[in-house]
Design a protein around this motif. Sequence first.
Motif, short mmCIF file in Angstrom:
data_model
loop_
_atom_site.label_atom_id
_atom_site.label_comp_id
_atom_site.label_asym_id
_atom_site.label_seq_id
_atom_site.Cartn_x
_atom_site.Cartn_y
_atom_site.Cartn_z
N LEU A 148 0.83 -1.20 0.00
CA LEU A 148 0.00 0.00 0.00
C LEU A 148 0.87 1.25 0.00
O LEU A 148 1.97 1.25 0.53
N ASP A 174 0.47 6.64 3.69
CA ASP A 174 -0.83 7.25 3.97
C ASP A 174 -0.76 8.77 4.00
O ASP A 174 -1.13 9.41 4.97
N PRO A 217 -7.44 3.18 1.43
CA PRO A 217 -6.05 2.81 1.15
C PRO A 217 -5.74 2.96 -0.34
O PRO A 217 -6.62 2.85 -1.18
N ALA A 218 -4.48 3.24 -0.63
CA ALA A 218 -4.05 3.40 -2.02
C ALA A 218 -2.97 2.37 -2.32
O ALA A 218 -2.16 2.03 -1.46
N LEU A 219 -2.96 1.91 -3.54
CA LEU A 219 -1.96 0.95 -3.99
C LEU A 219 -0.63 1.68 -4.23
O LEU A 219 -0.62 2.79 -4.78
N ARG A 267 -8.51 -4.45 2.76
CA ARG A 267 -7.80 -3.19 2.46
C ARG A 267 -7.07 -3.28 1.13
O ARG A 267 -7.11 -2.36 0.32
N ARG A 308 -9.61 -3.41 -1.81
CA ARG A 308 -10.20 -2.08 -2.02
C ARG A 308 -9.21 -1.14 -2.68
O ARG A 308 -9.54 -0.42 -3.62
N ALA A 309 -7.95 -1.16 -2.22
CA ALA A 309 -6.92 -0.29 -2.81
C ALA A 309 -6.66 -0.66 -4.27
O ALA A 309 -6.57 0.22 -5.14
N GLN A 315 -9.82 0.22 -6.48
CA GLN A 315 -9.93 1.67 -6.62
C GLN A 315 -8.85 2.20 -7.56
O GLN A 315 -9.13 3.01 -8.45
N HIS A 316 -7.64 1.74 -7.38
CA HIS A 316 -6.54 2.23 -8.21
C HIS A 316 -6.78 1.93 -9.69
O HIS A 316 -6.67 2.82 -10.54
#
Length: 182
Positions: free
Chosen positions: A21, A24, A31-33, A70, A73-74, A77-78
């Motif tokens: 991830l 932050d 969360p972002a990749l 998490r 989802r990351a 979304q990415h």
Amino acid sequence: MKKNNEPNCLRLELRSVAALLAPDDSPFAGPALHPEVAERLLAEADLKRRNVPLRIEFVVDDDQPGDVQRVVRALRQHFELEAQAATRDLSRVFRNGRIATLIGLAVVAVLLGIANLIDPESPYRLARALRESFTIFAWVAMWRPAELLLYEHMPIRRRRTLSLRLAAAPVSLIARDGTTVA
């Protein structure tokens, strides 16, 4: 550790879920990749067969049951955002292609009109050279519109397709000791 032999399985070994991830510091929720992980997944997916769904496995030292959600989802979304950005890029390329085509056609009309004013049977070499130069330049003016409409969209479409495939792929976290969390 047993290596997965599935032809369309992307298996990345990472230090931890935290390495997977992004730090932050993003102002966006969720969360972002990590960018390097995303690029690696795109590069690996590009080598896989196109008509078979992808599957993603991350091998990490530490994992917890909440980590899987998490990560999923990351990742989703990415790559959904990547696909949306590629769709916007495609629209821009085709809009620019249409504008460039209109401009190119106007330039072709003007330059060929000028070329046709010059007598093709003129005894002067300079006149013949100018006529040919106007004709060549007229067709060169169509080079960029043709490039935009015929070729520039191809890598963007490819990236969008890969992003959508990655967003839809099932994801597994595997502890380095071999146990699968999900």
